[in-house]
Design an enzyme around this catalytic site. Structure first.
Site, mmCIF file in Angstrom:
data_model
loop_
_atom_site.group_PDB
_atom_site.id
_atom_site.type_symbol
_atom_site.label_atom_id
_atom_site.label_comp_id
_atom_site.label_asym_id
_atom_site.label_seq_id
_atom_site.Cartn_x
_atom_site.Cartn_y
_atom_site.Cartn_z
ATOM 1 N N ASN A 9 0.864 -1.190 0.000
ATOM 2 C CA ASN A 9 0.000 0.000 0.000
ATOM 3 C C ASN A 9 0.898 1.237 0.000
ATOM 4 O OD1 ASN A 9 -1.700 2.108 0.591
ATOM 5 N ND2 ASN A 9 -2.738 1.087 2.297
ATOM 6 N N ARG A 87 -2.809 -1.768 -3.350
ATOM 7 C CA ARG A 87 -3.871 -0.777 -3.284
ATOM 8 C C ARG A 87 -3.607 0.241 -4.388
ATOM 9 N NH1 ARG A 87 -4.417 4.179 0.711
ATOM 10 N NH2 ARG A 87 -6.425 4.948 -0.033
ATOM 11 N N HIS A 176 -12.028 5.104 -0.494
ATOM 12 C CA HIS A 176 -12.143 4.220 0.685
ATOM 13 C C HIS A 176 -13.059 3.024 0.393
ATOM 14 C CE1 HIS A 176 -11.336 7.797 3.642
ATOM 15 N NE2 HIS A 176 -10.213 7.156 3.378
ATOM 16 N N LEU A 205 -13.839 7.101 9.431
ATOM 17 C CA LEU A 205 -13.305 8.347 9.983
ATOM 18 C C LEU A 205 -11.866 8.122 10.426
ATOM 19 C CD1 LEU A 205 -16.389 9.151 12.245
ATOM 20 C CD2 LEU A 205 -16.048 9.805 9.855
ATOM 21 N N ARG A 237 -7.867 18.006 5.303
ATOM 22 C CA ARG A 237 -8.644 18.391 4.120
ATOM 23 C C ARG A 237 -9.944 19.070 4.545
ATOM 24 N NH1 ARG A 237 -8.596 12.632 1.358
ATOM 25 N NH2 ARG A 237 -6.816 12.125 2.639
ATOM 26 N N GLY A 326 -9.572 5.296 12.510
ATOM 27 C CA GLY A 326 -8.957 5.665 13.786
ATOM 28 C C GLY A 326 -9.887 6.447 14.701
ATOM 29 N N GLU A 381 -8.475 -3.017 5.605
ATOM 30 C CA GLU A 381 -8.359 -2.921 4.147
ATOM 31 C C GLU A 381 -7.330 -3.917 3.610
ATOM 32 O OE1 GLU A 381 -7.955 1.324 5.029
ATOM 33 O OE2 GLU A 381 -8.850 1.648 3.059
#
Ligand code: AMP
Length: 397
Positions: A9, A87, A176, A205, A237, A326, A381
């Site tokens: 990843n 990924r 995601h 989140l 962001r 997280g 993931e």
């Protein structure tokens, strides 16, 4: 030969590596950070955590080689893996599922780079480096966007001239996807119903944040758009803003590159608090009486609550609201403050279950009288990527 599966990843300045056995048990993890900078560093976890030496300015290729050498030296990856999963952030409209990497797939990923210039090129570096190390091992790309290719046109079109979509692919893609797909499967498993008959709202989140409406196992609306900048308030962001802001800020003398940097790297929780993008630190500071940290958390939770309401428009039934990432997995106060805004919809949290983050077999944090179940489910993931690599990577090539 051990039938290990490797998951790669690559982020813009980081590389995560995971090794699974053929039953998808996790064997080892590696993380390299601040790549291409003086402070490049790496650490690996097998049975214990170990720091590994990386030279200054080490790049993704060097980090991958270093971590793999380490795993070999401690007896994991004694032979080549049977499959490697990568990924890949943007698969555009070309990929609705994971894909075995072929020259055509590489060309298609390359074409999608225009839509994700910060992400796809580093994903390609990871693919090239892994192919150089293991030329005979099948490699599989798993796309963040693929799960959202089921969005209906009313959810993926912007209200812009349609030629932007036709000529340049301007639409909402969503990200995601691997995590949201994992949530759909896990929620169905926990609720003991088939995934294709389970409808949930999945709130991922983390440092990046997105929320997805999943109807009968398929993504039907999501908060991220053409890029991962749209939607919820995130670590650095901004999420949604008035597009008129661009003209306003350019009138103040800022360039598009500066505005882009500010919206991506200096906004969100960091911008609002003026302190940090770390929710743990913000929560401590807010408790200690730091008004900008309190404001950052309030804006975060209020935006999230509005989006949970908005996601209801795509569902005819809600089997569960699921928190992950997280913040979603660990912040009882964010979950409580968010659902406080939604009392009208009938969400009721069990404060003891919420405080212990639903860490029992059922993962539930709602009261029996809540109109909708609320679950906390740790995302994984890498496991989804390993599974896709195992499923697509085996067999004749
Ligand atoms: P991720 O990108 O999924 O690793 O999530 C990173 C975010 O999770 C950061 O904002 C962390 O501060 C936040 N986080 C991790 N642990 C906790 C915790 N115990 N309480 C609140 N936030 C947390």
């Amino acid at each position: 030969m051990d039938d290990n599966i490797l998951v790669v990843n690559c982020g813009s300045s980081s590389l995560k590596l995971a090794v699974f056995d053929s039953d998808l048990n996790s064997l080892a993890h590696g993380l390299a950070e601040r790549l291409n900078s003086e402070e490049a560093s790496a650490k690996a976890r097998t049975v214990d955590q170990q720091a590994l030496a990386l030279p200054a300015n080490a790049d993704h290729h060097m980090a991958l080689v270093t971590l793999i050498e380490h795993f070999r030296s401690v007896g994991i990856l004694k032979s080549a893996p049977v499959a490697i999963g990568h990924r890949v952030v943007h698969g555009g409209e070309a990929f609705t599922d994971a894909a075995l990497i072929t020259p055509e797939v590489i060309q298609a990923i390359d074409r999608c780079s225009a839509l994700a210039p910060l992400h796809n090129p580093v994903n390609m570096i990871g693919i090239d480096a892994a192919r150089a190390l293991f030329p005979d091992v099948p490699q599989v790309a798993v796309f963040d966007t693929a799960f959202h290719q089921s969005l209906p046109p009313k959810a993926f079109h912007y209200a812009l001239p349609t030629r932007f979509y036709r000529d340049w692919g301007v639409r909402r893609y969503g990200f995601h996807g691997t995590s949201h797909q994992f949530m759909a499967n896990e929620a169905a498993r926990l609720l003991k119903q088939p995934t294709d008959q389970t409808s949930i709202i999945s709130a991922h989140l983390g440092n990046g944040c997105s929320i997805t409406a999943i109807r009968n196992g398929r993504s039907v609306d999501t908060s991220m758009g053409l890029t991962p900048l749209e939607g919820l308030v995130m670590g650095t962001r901004s999420g949604d803003i008035d597009p008129g802001l661009f003209d306003f800020l350019m009138g103040k003398g800022l360039s598009t590159a500066e505005i882009n940097r500010i919206l991506n790297r200096e906004s969100g929780l960091l911008g609002l608090s003026g302190a940090t993008n770390d929710m743990r630190t913000l929560t401590e500071r807010a408790k200690a009486g730091h008004p900008p940290s309190t404001l950052a958390i309030e804006v975060f939770c209020f935006r999230l609550a509005r989006y949970i309401g908005a996601m209801m428009a795509s569902l005819d039934r809600l089997d569960a609201l699921v928190f992950t990432g997280g913040i979603g997995e660990n912040s009882a106060s964010v979950r409580a403050a968010t659902l406080d805004h939604l009392a009208l919809l009938g969400f009721k949290l069990d404060s003891a279950a919420n405080s212990s983050h639903g860490r029992d077999n059922e993962h539930r944090i709602h009261e029996a009288s809540s109109r909708f179940p609320v679950l906390v489910v740790p995302t994984n993931e890498e496991l989804v990527i390993a599974q896709a690599a195992r499923d697509r990577g085996y067999g004749p090539h």
